[in-house]
Design a protein around this motif. Structure first.
Motif, PDB file in Angstrom:
ATOM      1  N   UNK A 287       0.788  -1.237   0.000  1.00  0.00           N
ATOM      2  CA  UNK A 287       0.000   0.000   0.000  1.00  0.00           C
ATOM      3  C   UNK A 287       0.811   1.273   0.000  1.00  0.00           C
ATOM      4  N   UNK A 288       2.085   1.187  -0.325  1.00  0.00           N
ATOM      5  CA  UNK A 288       2.955   2.362  -0.421  1.00  0.00           C
ATOM      6  C   UNK A 288       2.949   3.198   0.855  1.00  0.00           C
ATOM      7  N   UNK A 289       3.356   2.585   1.926  1.00  0.00           N
ATOM      8  CA  UNK A 289       3.468   3.280   3.206  1.00  0.00           C
ATOM      9  C   UNK A 289       4.430   4.458   3.076  1.00  0.00           C
ATOM     10  N   UNK A 290       4.198   5.527   3.836  1.00  0.00           N
ATOM     11  CA  UNK A 290       4.977   6.756   3.649  1.00  0.00           C
ATOM     12  C   UNK A 290       6.451   6.601   4.013  1.00  0.00           C
ATOM     13  N   UNK A 291       6.797   5.565   4.752  1.00  0.00           N
ATOM     14  CA  UNK A 291       8.197   5.360   5.105  1.00  0.00           C
ATOM     15  C   UNK A 291       9.036   4.845   3.939  1.00  0.00           C
ATOM     16  N   UNK A 292       8.391   4.456   2.846  1.00  0.00           N
ATOM     17  CA  UNK A 292       9.113   4.131   1.625  1.00  0.00           C
ATOM     18  C   UNK A 292       9.651   2.709   1.537  1.00  0.00           C
ATOM     19  N   UNK A 293      10.200   2.339   0.364  1.00  0.00           N
ATOM     20  CA  UNK A 293      10.701   0.979   0.135  1.00  0.00           C
ATOM     21  C   UNK A 293      11.872   0.596   1.022  1.00  0.00           C
ATOM     22  N   UNK A 294      12.643   1.568   1.490  1.00  0.00           N
ATOM     23  CA  UNK A 294      13.835   1.273   2.283  1.00  0.00           C
ATOM     24  C   UNK A 294      13.496   0.440   3.516  1.00  0.00           C
ATOM     25  N   UNK A 295      12.303   0.634   4.056  1.00  0.00           N
ATOM     26  CA  UNK A 295      11.862  -0.088   5.250  1.00  0.00           C
ATOM     27  C   UNK A 295      11.765  -1.593   5.007  1.00  0.00           C
ATOM     28  N   UNK A 296      11.661  -2.004   3.735  1.00  0.00           N
ATOM     29  CA  UNK A 296      11.495  -3.414   3.397  1.00  0.00           C
ATOM     30  C   UNK A 296      12.831  -4.121   3.143  1.00  0.00           C
ATOM     31  N   UNK A 297      13.929  -3.409   3.347  1.00  0.00           N
ATOM     32  CA  UNK A 297      15.242  -4.058   3.361  1.00  0.00           C
ATOM     33  C   UNK A 297      15.489  -4.606   4.762  1.00  0.00           C
ATOM     34  N   UNK A 298      16.364  -5.571   4.889  1.00  0.00           N
ATOM     35  CA  UNK A 298      16.674  -6.099   6.226  1.00  0.00           C
ATOM     36  C   UNK A 298      17.261  -4.979   7.080  1.00  0.00           C
ATOM     37  N   UNK A 299      17.078  -5.085   8.388  1.00  0.00           N
ATOM     38  CA  UNK A 299      17.569  -4.050   9.299  1.00  0.00           C
ATOM     39  C   UNK A 299      19.092  -3.923   9.221  1.00  0.00           C
ATOM     40  N   UNK A 300      19.787  -5.048   9.067  1.00  0.00           N
ATOM     41  CA  UNK A 300      21.250  -5.007   8.945  1.00  0.00           C
ATOM     42  C   UNK A 300      21.669  -4.258   7.686  1.00  0.00           C
ATOM     43  N   UNK A 301      20.968  -4.513   6.590  1.00  0.00           N
ATOM     44  CA  UNK A 301      21.309  -3.855   5.330  1.00  0.00           C
ATOM     45  C   UNK A 301      20.983  -2.362   5.404  1.00  0.00           C
ATOM     46  N   UNK A 302      19.868  -2.027   6.034  1.00  0.00           N
ATOM     47  CA  UNK A 302      19.523  -0.601   6.217  1.00  0.00           C
ATOM     48  C   UNK A 302      20.653   0.121   6.945  1.00  0.00           C
ATOM     49  N   UNK A 303      21.096  -0.462   8.063  1.00  0.00           N
ATOM     50  CA  UNK A 303      22.172   0.149   8.853  1.00  0.00           C
ATOM     51  C   UNK A 303      23.454   0.271   8.042  1.00  0.00           C
ATOM     52  N   UNK A 304      23.771  -0.798   7.303  1.00  0.00           N
ATOM     53  CA  UNK A 304      25.006  -0.820   6.513  1.00  0.00           C
ATOM     54  C   UNK A 304      25.015   0.286   5.464  1.00  0.00           C
ATOM     55  N   UNK A 305      23.897   0.449   4.755  1.00  0.00           N
ATOM     56  CA  UNK A 305      23.815   1.469   3.700  1.00  0.00           C
ATOM     57  C   UNK A 305      23.913   2.871   4.296  1.00  0.00           C
ATOM     58  N   UNK A 306      23.181   3.109   5.384  1.00  0.00           N
ATOM     59  CA  UNK A 306      23.196   4.433   6.016  1.00  0.00           C
ATOM     60  C   UNK A 306      24.601   4.789   6.504  1.00  0.00           C
ATOM     61  N   UNK A 307      25.249   3.851   7.177  1.00  0.00           N
ATOM     62  CA  UNK A 307      26.600   4.103   7.693  1.00  0.00           C
ATOM     63  C   UNK A 307      27.582   4.347   6.557  1.00  0.00           C
ATOM     64  N   UNK A 308      27.480   3.564   5.484  1.00  0.00           N
ATOM     65  CA  UNK A 308      28.362   3.751   4.324  1.00  0.00           C
ATOM     66  C   UNK A 308      28.194   5.131   3.711  1.00  0.00           C
ATOM     67  N   UNK A 309      26.942   5.602   3.656  1.00  0.00           N
ATOM     68  CA  UNK A 309      26.661   6.908   3.067  1.00  0.00           C
ATOM     69  C   UNK A 309      27.172   8.055   3.935  1.00  0.00           C
TER      70      UNK A 309
END
Length: 325
Positions: A287-309
């Protein structure tokens, strides 16, 4: 509308000394666009701003209605009290094509006023950057047509897609990451970061998709140690889902850095296209939640991408605070 040379110099100096959004976005490339065109774009944005103030308060079937609960200190969507959202989550959701109704009742709270102010600022910037980038890309496409047909074509493609929605995964990936970083910048103002998309020149010549800037207080080391100065840094990001082009991308970045760039560094960050594509599909199905597609990545991957950026723009302690649990 004609301006004499003295007036043109005055206009250019005004942009530079005031550090306006226009000069911040165009940088040194501001000299490539004639003043009349810059002023025409600026005037169109001023008119748009007045319309935006009215538009964001209107309800509509395609809009999500935002309300604020002063007791819970949170925003709710479409009167659903099961989950509250932050200012950053709501403002950044526009990057995923989500529109909101921000009713006049929101001004009854400080947080509500802040949400409206930031949303208007960001929507105005979106329109300004899009128009400026189209103008810059068009100028550069014409300028390079004879000397380098491929570069001219690249600029032409940027001009063509400016202001338009794209389903291309690579472009969607950039928007998703811009949204994530913008949300963090708004909700975690203590980090002292900001993010903006690269202009056409930065994109084509320097291989930068977006720029992360940071500004931190540094305690004085002289006689008066209570004095503070500010350390500012800007990092250009080449973000890609094309994993097969890694070596080529690195070579392009190194070549750009050898020529000289206006940022302190350029980093390369990649994300597997299959994983991101699956996250986008889950987001759409959900339903296209406002938090976006990023929320559907694993929590570890989310953290990894954010820290890398954000590596290099925030402290190790701040990195720890951003890990998704």
């Amino acid at each position: 509308m004609n301006f004499n040379r003295m007036e043109q110099v005055f206009i250019k100096d005004t942009y530079e000394t005031q550090n306006s959004p226009t000069s911040s976005f165009l940088g040194q490339e501001i000299d490539l666009i004639i003043n009349e065109n810059i002023l025409e774009i600026e005037n169109s944005i001023n008119i748009l701003n007045k319309n935006l103030e009215l538009e964001i308060g209107k309800e509509g079937s395609e809009k999500k209605f935002v309300s604020y609960d002063k007791h819970n200190k949170g925003f709710f969507i479409d009167n659903n009290r099961d989950e509250k959202f932050s200012i950053g989550q709501i403002v950044s959701a526009r990057r995923y094509g989500i529109n909101f109704c921000l009713p006049e009742t929101l001004i009854q709270s400080g947080d509500g006023k802040k949400l409206i102010r930031i949303m208007l600022e960001k929507m105005s910037e979106d329109a300004l950057y899009s128009k400026l980038n189209k103008e810059l890309a068009t100028v550069l496409s014409d300028k390079t047509q004879k000397s380098d047909a491929l570069v001219s074509k690249a600029y032409g493609e940027i001009a063509e897609r400016s202001g338009k929605e794209s389903k291309q995964l690579g472009i969607m990936a950039e928007k998703i990451m811009m949204g994530v970083l913008e949300r963090i910048a708004i909700d975690r103002s203590d980090l002292g970061i900001s993010v903006r998309e690269a202009n056409a020149f930065e994109d084509v010549e320097n291989k930068i998709d977006f720029i992360i800037s940071s500004k931190h207080k540094v305690r004085g080391v002289g006689i008066n140690r209570q004095d503070f100065t500010f350390e500012e840094k800007s990092i250009g990001v080449q973000f890609t889902t094309n994993l097969s082009a890694k070596e080529h991308k690195y070579a392009q970045i190194n070549k750009a850095k050898e020529k000289g760039v206006d940022v302190d560094d350029i980093i390369y960050v990649e994300l597997n296209p299959k994983i991101l594509g699956e996250a986008v599909r889950k987001w759409e199905t959900d339903g296209k939640k406002i938090t976006g597609p990023f929320e559907f990545l694993s929590k570890d991957l989310q953290s990894q991408v954010i820290i890398n950026l954000l590596k290099g723009t925030i402290t190790e302690e701040q990195e720890k605070s951003l890990k998704i649990k």
